[in-house]
Scaffold this active site. Sequence first.
Site: not given
Ligand SMILES: Cc1cc2nc3c(=O)[nH]c(=O)nc-3n(C[C@H](O)[C@H](O)[C@H](O)COP(=O)(O)O)c2cc1C
Length: 354
Positions: A21-22, A24, A98, A182, A230, A300, A323
């Site tokens: 997943s993207p 930053c 993205q 955004y 997205r 999650l 994560r």
């Molecule tokens: C460090 C970090 C940076 C993130 N940056 C982006 C991003 O650039 N673009 C985006 O759409 N979501 C971003 N997210 C959200 C994740 O892509 C994801 O949708 C969210 O963390 C839930 O998934 P998870 O429970 O597997 O972490 C970011 C999440 C984290 C933890």
Amino acid sequence: MNLFSPLSLRTVTLRNRIAVSPMCQYSSVDGFATDWHLVHLGSRAVGGSGMIMLEATAVRPEGRISPHDLGIWDDNHILGLKRIADFIKEQGSSPAIQLAHAGRKASMSRPWEPKHGFVPESEGGWSRVVSASPIAFGEGYLTPVELTVQEIEEVIESFADAAKRSLAAGMEIIELHAAHGYLLHQFLSPLSNHRTDEYGGSYENRTRLAKQVVTRLRQVWPDELPILVRLSATDWTDGGWDLEQTVKLSQELHTLGVDLVECSSGGNVANARIPLRPGYQIPFAAAVKSAGVPSAAVGLITKAQQANEIVETEQADIVMLARELLRNPYWPLQAAAELGLEIKWPVQYERAKL
Ligand SMILES: Cc1cc2nc3c(=O)[nH]c(=O)nc-3n(C[C@H](O)[C@H](O)[C@H](O)COP(=O)(O)O)c2cc1C
């Protein structure tokens, strides 16, 4: 069909249904990719994920969330991105990027900085942020300037230019970031869009920009390559953007040439109450998929069994992890072993095969 079945989107075949997943990294200077990006994304390709989505990459400098965001507003950005895309492909994964504009959530400090908040021009930020309407996201955020119709057209062109650069950089997939509060999401939601022109008011008007960007992307991005979007499926707030509109928009975007919709949520309302629990956004992906649009589930998802079940029960076509893949870039290699399914290990690592 299972988590490790390949998935074809146009001419791109993902080796499995696990995507990074993207995320930053806030590790760029002037938008340039660095060794950090190569190692971070490269490790996850080595780890076996099928699609590696680069973080929110700004199509205009003022569209960065922070001054340290990755960017693609300049041809000079292409070279660093190409090095990453080439490496990802060498590992058998598909590089995706993205494309993003932060709108009113721009010019903020990096999450780990002690003084979190708006970054003024004197400290490397910028003094003007833009949005659908002059409504600040929340405390500590600048009140944005309402984009004129001409400026909206310029934003659309910036997305198109970014798509051309993505192709030159060897990306196989582009994704439009229309989630998490955004710029595109700011137009979609009646809570952040109070315009009275053709970009505000009705569902038709609020979704106009997202559709125009997708239409323009499809004109410049090759027919044989996929475009993803997205969306935040809900603002988790009464009177905001919701699942019903998400499903409708997903169908319309699919007709315009979007191949798959990733279903996230939230990000447009500062204090929304989000019922976080494992897999809490899966029902959104399932709703979009059952409306005839391929979808990705995210949020999650951490366990092999859980991820495999999402695909096996056809709730989504792709499972995205953020994560958990930071904690463990080799999650796909281990998940395959846990599920008793086949995955090719990097030859260099074969002696460690589970
Ligand atoms: C460090 C970090 C940076 C993130 N940056 C982006 C991003 O650039 N673009 C985006 O759409 N979501 C971003 N997210 C959200 C994740 O892509 C994801 O949708 C969210 O963390 C839930 O998934 P998870 O429970 O597997 O972490 C970011 C999440 C984290 C933890």
